[in-house]
Design an enzyme around this catalytic site. Sequence first.
Site, PDB file in Angstrom:
ATOM      1  N   GLU A 176     -18.111 -24.191  -2.091  1.00  0.00           N
ATOM      2  CA  GLU A 176     -18.322 -23.959  -0.426  1.00  0.00           C
ATOM      3  C   GLU A 176     -19.000 -25.219   0.073  1.00  0.00           C
ATOM      4  O   GLU A 176     -18.568 -25.689   1.090  1.00  0.00           O
ATOM      5  CB  GLU A 176     -19.156 -22.642  -0.014  1.00  0.00           C
ATOM      6  CG  GLU A 176     -18.628 -21.419  -0.424  1.00  0.00           C
ATOM      7  CD  GLU A 176     -19.132 -20.344  -0.081  1.00  0.00           C
ATOM      8  OE1 GLU A 176     -20.377 -20.325   0.516  1.00  0.00           O
ATOM      9  OE2 GLU A 176     -18.784 -19.039  -0.274  1.00  0.00           O
ATOM     10  N   ALA A 205     -39.328  -1.631 -18.943  1.00  0.00           N
ATOM     11  CA  ALA A 205     -38.826  -1.866 -20.372  1.00  0.00           C
ATOM     12  C   ALA A 205     -39.804  -2.383 -21.151  1.00  0.00           C
ATOM     13  O   ALA A 205     -40.094  -2.317 -22.249  1.00  0.00           O
ATOM     14  CB  ALA A 205     -37.551  -2.615 -20.219  1.00  0.00           C
ATOM     15  N   CYS A 245     -38.912   3.203  -9.786  1.00  0.00           N
ATOM     16  CA  CYS A 245     -39.698   3.988  -8.826  1.00  0.00           C
ATOM     17  C   CYS A 245     -41.076   3.603  -9.056  1.00  0.00           C
ATOM     18  O   CYS A 245     -41.489   3.207 -10.082  1.00  0.00           O
ATOM     19  CB  CYS A 245     -39.505   5.394  -9.050  1.00  0.00           C
ATOM     20  SG  CYS A 245     -38.206   6.230  -8.538  1.00  0.00           S
ATOM     21  N   ASN A 283     -25.530  -5.557  -6.615  1.00  0.00           N
ATOM     22  CA  ASN A 283     -24.264  -4.653  -7.108  1.00  0.00           C
ATOM     23  C   ASN A 283     -24.561  -3.368  -6.853  1.00  0.00           C
ATOM     24  O   ASN A 283     -25.622  -2.771  -7.414  1.00  0.00           O
ATOM     25  CB  ASN A 283     -24.300  -4.899  -8.668  1.00  0.00           C
ATOM     26  CG  ASN A 283     -23.877  -6.383  -8.958  1.00  0.00           C
ATOM     27  OD1 ASN A 283     -23.172  -6.839  -8.350  1.00  0.00           O
ATOM     28  ND2 ASN A 283     -24.303  -6.720 -10.227  1.00  0.00           N
ATOM     29  N   THR A 291       0.728  -1.095  -0.060  1.00  0.00           N
ATOM     30  CA  THR A 291       0.043   0.019  -0.097  1.00  0.00           C
ATOM     31  C   THR A 291       0.953   1.275  -0.108  1.00  0.00           C
ATOM     32  O   THR A 291       0.208   2.577  -0.300  1.00  0.00           O
ATOM     33  CB  THR A 291      -0.942   0.057   1.311  1.00  0.00           C
ATOM     34  OG1 THR A 291      -0.348  -0.714   2.200  1.00  0.00           O
ATOM     35  CG2 THR A 291      -2.366  -0.398   0.965  1.00  0.00           C
ATOM     36  N   ASN A 300     -37.384  -9.815 -13.765  1.00  0.00           N
ATOM     37  CA  ASN A 300     -36.256  -9.142 -14.548  1.00  0.00           C
ATOM     38  C   ASN A 300     -36.632  -9.239 -16.077  1.00  0.00           C
ATOM     39  O   ASN A 300     -36.784 -10.224 -16.809  1.00  0.00           O
ATOM     40  CB  ASN A 300     -34.957  -9.761 -14.570  1.00  0.00           C
ATOM     41  CG  ASN A 300     -33.723  -8.836 -14.931  1.00  0.00           C
ATOM     42  OD1 ASN A 300     -33.845  -8.184 -15.705  1.00  0.00           O
ATOM     43  ND2 ASN A 300     -32.606  -8.643 -14.238  1.00  0.00           N
ATOM     44  N   ASP A 301     -36.735  -7.776 -16.594  1.00  0.00           N
ATOM     45  CA  ASP A 301     -37.129  -7.915 -17.978  1.00  0.00           C
ATOM     46  C   ASP A 301     -35.977  -8.395 -19.012  1.00  0.00           C
ATOM     47  O   ASP A 301     -36.351  -8.266 -20.079  1.00  0.00           O
ATOM     48  CB  ASP A 301     -37.397  -6.087 -18.430  1.00  0.00           C
ATOM     49  CG  ASP A 301     -38.847  -5.898 -17.638  1.00  0.00           C
ATOM     50  OD1 ASP A 301     -39.823  -6.482 -17.669  1.00  0.00           O
ATOM     51  OD2 ASP A 301     -38.768  -4.552 -16.710  1.00  0.00           O
ATOM     52  N   GLN A 319     -30.926  -8.422  -6.924  1.00  0.00           N
ATOM     53  CA  GLN A 319     -31.355  -9.208  -7.881  1.00  0.00           C
ATOM     54  C   GLN A 319     -31.427 -10.611  -7.184  1.00  0.00           C
ATOM     55  O   GLN A 319     -30.766 -10.894  -6.083  1.00  0.00           O
ATOM     56  CB  GLN A 319     -30.481  -9.330  -9.222  1.00  0.00           C
ATOM     57  CG  GLN A 319     -30.275  -8.185  -9.747  1.00  0.00           C
ATOM     58  CD  GLN A 319     -29.817  -8.216 -11.163  1.00  0.00           C
ATOM     59  OE1 GLN A 319     -30.114  -8.955 -11.930  1.00  0.00           O
ATOM     60  NE2 GLN A 319     -28.767  -7.123 -11.365  1.00  0.00           N
ATOM     61  N   SER A 365     -26.710  -0.193 -12.748  1.00  0.00           N
ATOM     62  CA  SER A 365     -26.896   0.938 -13.830  1.00  0.00           C
ATOM     63  C   SER A 365     -27.891   1.727 -13.286  1.00  0.00           C
ATOM     64  O   SER A 365     -28.738   2.685 -13.961  1.00  0.00           O
ATOM     65  CB  SER A 365     -27.123   0.202 -15.092  1.00  0.00           C
ATOM     66  OG  SER A 365     -28.179  -0.719 -15.000  1.00  0.00           O
ATOM     67  N   HIS A 412     -36.091   6.788  -4.214  1.00  0.00           N
ATOM     68  CA  HIS A 412     -35.082   6.560  -5.279  1.00  0.00           C
ATOM     69  C   HIS A 412     -33.693   6.918  -4.739  1.00  0.00           C
ATOM     70  O   HIS A 412     -32.518   6.567  -5.250  1.00  0.00           O
ATOM     71  CB  HIS A 412     -35.256   7.578  -6.335  1.00  0.00           C
ATOM     72  CG  HIS A 412     -34.503   7.305  -7.564  1.00  0.00           C
ATOM     73  ND1 HIS A 412     -34.384   6.387  -8.252  1.00  0.00           N
ATOM     74  CD2 HIS A 412     -33.336   8.257  -8.011  1.00  0.00           C
ATOM     75  CE1 HIS A 412     -33.507   6.620  -9.609  1.00  0.00           C
ATOM     76  NE2 HIS A 412     -32.973   7.586  -9.203  1.00  0.00           N
ATOM     77  N   HIS A 462     -31.463   3.520  -7.707  1.00  0.00           N
ATOM     78  CA  HIS A 462     -32.467   3.210  -7.118  1.00  0.00           C
ATOM     79  C   HIS A 462     -32.099   1.971  -6.343  1.00  0.00           C
ATOM     80  O   HIS A 462     -31.590   0.853  -6.861  1.00  0.00           O
ATOM     81  CB  HIS A 462     -33.817   2.979  -7.886  1.00  0.00           C
ATOM     82  CG  HIS A 462     -34.930   2.861  -7.226  1.00  0.00           C
ATOM     83  ND1 HIS A 462     -35.990   3.760  -7.139  1.00  0.00           N
ATOM     84  CD2 HIS A 462     -35.549   1.813  -6.159  1.00  0.00           C
ATOM     85  CE1 HIS A 462     -37.045   3.440  -6.317  1.00  0.00           C
ATOM     86  NE2 HIS A 462     -36.862   2.217  -5.558  1.00  0.00           N
ATOM     87  N   CYS A 469     -37.031   6.785 -13.805  1.00  0.00           N
ATOM     88  CA  CYS A 469     -36.468   5.553 -13.337  1.00  0.00           C
ATOM     89  C   CYS A 469     -37.425   4.399 -13.115  1.00  0.00           C
ATOM     90  O   CYS A 469     -38.570   4.524 -12.900  1.00  0.00           O
ATOM     91  CB  CYS A 469     -36.232   5.799 -11.792  1.00  0.00           C
ATOM     92  SG  CYS A 469     -35.817   4.195 -10.752  1.00  0.00           S
ATOM     93  N   HIS A 511     -31.736  -1.460  -4.962  1.00  0.00           N
ATOM     94  CA  HIS A 511     -32.255  -2.709  -5.540  1.00  0.00           C
ATOM     95  C   HIS A 511     -31.347  -3.888  -5.230  1.00  0.00           C
ATOM     96  O   HIS A 511     -30.034  -3.684  -5.132  1.00  0.00           O
ATOM     97  CB  HIS A 511     -32.980  -2.949  -6.969  1.00  0.00           C
ATOM     98  CG  HIS A 511     -31.936  -2.495  -8.005  1.00  0.00           C
ATOM     99  ND1 HIS A 511     -31.130  -1.503  -8.166  1.00  0.00           N
ATOM    100  CD2 HIS A 511     -31.676  -3.543  -8.814  1.00  0.00           C
ATOM    101  CE1 HIS A 511     -30.463  -1.541  -9.270  1.00  0.00           C
ATOM    102  NE2 HIS A 511     -30.602  -2.767  -9.735  1.00  0.00           N
TER     103      HIS A 511
HETATM  104  O1  LIG Z   1     -28.043  -7.263 -14.163  1.00  0.00           O
HETATM  105  P1  LIG Z   1     -27.679  -5.906 -14.520  1.00  0.00           P
HETATM  106  O2  LIG Z   1     -27.730  -5.046 -13.240  1.00  0.00           O
HETATM  107  O3  LIG Z   1     -28.090  -5.029 -15.729  1.00  0.00           O
HETATM  108  O4  LIG Z   1     -26.134  -6.231 -14.839  1.00  0.00           O
HETATM  109  C1  LIG Z   1     -25.048  -6.238 -13.632  1.00  0.00           C
HETATM  110  O5  LIG Z   1     -25.097  -7.445 -12.820  1.00  0.00           O
HETATM  111  C2  LIG Z   1     -24.969  -8.780 -13.717  1.00  0.00           C
HETATM  112  C3  LIG Z   1     -24.968  -9.874 -12.488  1.00  0.00           C
HETATM  113  O6  LIG Z   1     -23.884  -9.678 -11.539  1.00  0.00           O
HETATM  114  C4  LIG Z   1     -23.351  -8.768 -14.360  1.00  0.00           C
HETATM  115  O7  LIG Z   1     -23.624  -9.871 -15.184  1.00  0.00           O
HETATM  116  C5  LIG Z   1     -23.591  -7.485 -15.442  1.00  0.00           C
HETATM  117  O8  LIG Z   1     -22.386  -7.457 -15.944  1.00  0.00           O
HETATM  118  C6  LIG Z   1     -23.764  -6.164 -14.320  1.00  0.00           C
HETATM  119  O9  LIG Z   1     -23.361  -4.890 -15.291  1.00  0.00           O
END
Ligand SMILES: O=P(O)(O)O[C@H]1O[C@H](CO)[C@@H](O)[C@H](O)[C@H]1O
Lengths: 384, 384
Positions: A215, A62, A56, A186, A29, A78-79, A201, A194, A122, A197, A53, A199
């Site tokens: 694991e 989409a 929201c 993420n 470091t 998921n769309d 998955q 992207s 949001h 908001h 968004c 969220h």
């Molecule tokens: O599903 P999103 O938010 O469009 O996409 C994001 O998460 C996914 C799952 O980790 C990845 O595959 C994508 O590269 C990332 O941009």
Amino acid sequence: MPEKILDDISHRRYNPLRGTWLLVSPHRTKRPWQGQQEVSPSKNTLPEYDPSCYLCPGNKRAQGDINPDYKTPFVFVNDYSAVKEEQAEYKQEGEPKDLSSLLLRADAVTGKCYVLTFSPSHNVTLADLSPAEILPVVHTWTQIYSAHLSPKSPLSAISVPKTVTRAGNAISAPNAQYKWMQIFENKGAAMGCSNPHPHGQIWTTTGLPEEPTLELEQLMKYRHEHGGKSLLTDYAKLEMEKVERIVFQNTSFLVVCPWWATWPFEVMVISKEHKRALVDLNEAEKLDFAEAIAEVTRRYDNLFETSFPYSSGIHQAPLEGTDEEIEASHFHMHFYPPLLRSATVKKFLVGYELMAEPQRDITPEQAAARLRDCGGELYRRYLV
Amino acid sequence: MPEKILDDISHRRYNPLRGTWLLVSPHRTKRPWQGQQEVSPSKNTLPEYDPSCYLCPGNKRAQGDINPDYKTPFVFVNDYSAVKEEQAEYKQEGEPKDLSSLLLRADAVTGKCYVLTFSPSHNVTLADLSPAEILPVVHTWTQIYSAHLSPKSPLSAISVPKTVTRAGNAISAPNAQYKWMQIFENKGAAMGCSNPHPHGQIWTTTGLPEEPTLELEQLMKYRHEHGGKSLLTDYAKLEMEKVERIVFQNTSFLVVCPWWATWPFEVMVISKEHKRALVDLNEAEKLDFAEAIAEVTRRYDNLFETSFPYSSGIHQAPLEGTDEEIEASHFHMHFYPPLLRSATVKKFLVGYELMAEPQRDITPEQAAARLRDCGGELYRRYLV
Ligand SMILES: O=P(O)(O)O[C@H]1O[C@H](CO)[C@@H](O)[C@H](O)[C@H]1O
Ligand SMILES: O=P(O)(O)O[C@H]1O[C@H](CO)[C@@H](O)[C@H](O)[C@H]1O
């Protein structure tokens, strides 16, 4: 402590949960950084409601669906799902002994992908929410997990209160029995998110993916070799004795920078007792879990006074599996954040890491000490 | 072709070189992208010599050393080495059966880290160089590899012309016998590279890291089960029959988007015949290898008309190993580039990928078709 020397020398640490190693170079470091810097808005300037968004309440998505005017976590399919419930059939041709079948091998995958908003607002993140506000997210995760469990799983006998289902939530029995459910988030542009908001998955697939396979193998091996004990119960006990890698704890959960952490400020939220999955947690334990999430995300934001990017994910029992696989599973959550030195300088896991072995700079003990020290109120509350 | 359907459905592909799987979701590239975009200077505005660059000839480095006025690839020991030849001794305490020894396990690592500039010019990249200009880099790699080989390795008998050693190059016999040499390059800010001066790194360690361990296991298993044949010779033959994943080839090397590629435009440069390491290549083969590198990097830059980021690395025989390990090794080079759609939109390997399994969007066949189509002159040559 003889381990103190590990603050100064290069060494490899073993990850017993994956059965893999990583390289630790604590002195690194010190090198100056002239590389890429992340863009970091330190003040939140987002509106509470953004008409453009797609997450929201009341907005159009989409494929044309309209979000309901939701107040609690809202779930939809998921769309742009990575896996789908229905698709054309595929069966690999050729004899299993053919070179082609061996070297160009593919399996079809079906499944279901959900998006789950954490809040109608949001402009908040998990770090802005109290444990009581995160609890409905934990309830929704539990409900989705429970709705996809194999009827043959011993876990499917556990009843889950359905109180959190609202009109518009798309949790329904799947078309097929899937094996694995990956709940993840993420957070932040640096982690490929992207839409700010809040969220997460949920991807559910016919196959058991690589990480849970690794694991599960290690957990089953440990259980077998240690008279039925869980690797993570034993690990949590050991960390409670050692203290130095603990970030936070409450009655049910321990938050540590694991001995084998790869990412600079990686943490793991471990159930102290052996719980196999979300459905094993009672109401008090769910609130403890929500508190652990609140503590991690708030400390992250406080660390560099920025909205801290990370990917997080829950590992628990597969939806379908042998009794041994389900019993060996130990509920836990990983947080993998890329930032290393400041709100704008991240750690790149690149050339050496991809070609040879993961490598980290600061030690997990140093990371834990810094995260322990930045509890308390969220820094943003004080900004004007 | 029955495999055509894999352009449309979600599936998993098996990577026989690592023994792992990845998820392919070809329909996913249709989703809109509102996330992070990379900054991309499409024209090169760097000077040929930068007085503040610690890699340019004649300049001063971090620890005070002055670079010679080099004309050919210049090698020095990294001023911020991740591993060092000398450090304090560390031996883990406790009985091997103790929980601590099992769950908090560490090994000391020593080694040597080099930096290698590819050219004295600050403003070029491998994509700007001709095969003949890349050849001295291949020579220097070969020389460093050869200088670190165990005297016990069958490869150490092969003599390497010393013609490329220049005053100032720090290639010398190491203090200890190291096991693995990882030659790699991080190209571009998106891959954590902090200096645009064309350069790569070489890290050499006492332990065999995770990735080569995985590959070596698979290569040895295949060799054992297929009467001594090399997995990669067989794979290269199969790809030459199938054609659709080939990007480029010459007499000695095949460049493919491998069946199991994780990164969007990932390619692998494979020696068609079984070569164990750099020292096994004769002069013509070395030039073929240099040409393969030139073809990959130029096509990458042409693809989105940008200086394409990637991490690349060479896998070959360990410096020290059993005869079986050395014989099973098959010389190849990986290129892992993050860009997916354009000069500014990359593929993030994040939540699902980190928690469950690598996932890709476009198929390797689609990627190969695009890379096949963008050979020819480097796009920058036409810009004014
Ligand atoms: O599903 P999103 O938010 O469009 O996409 C994001 O998460 C996914 C799952 O980790 C990845 O595959 C994508 O590269 C990332 O941009
Ligand atoms: O050695 P550098 O160029 O300073 O650093 C770069 O490459 C290393 C090896 O892949 C990584 O560990 C660093 O995160 C990256 O920034």
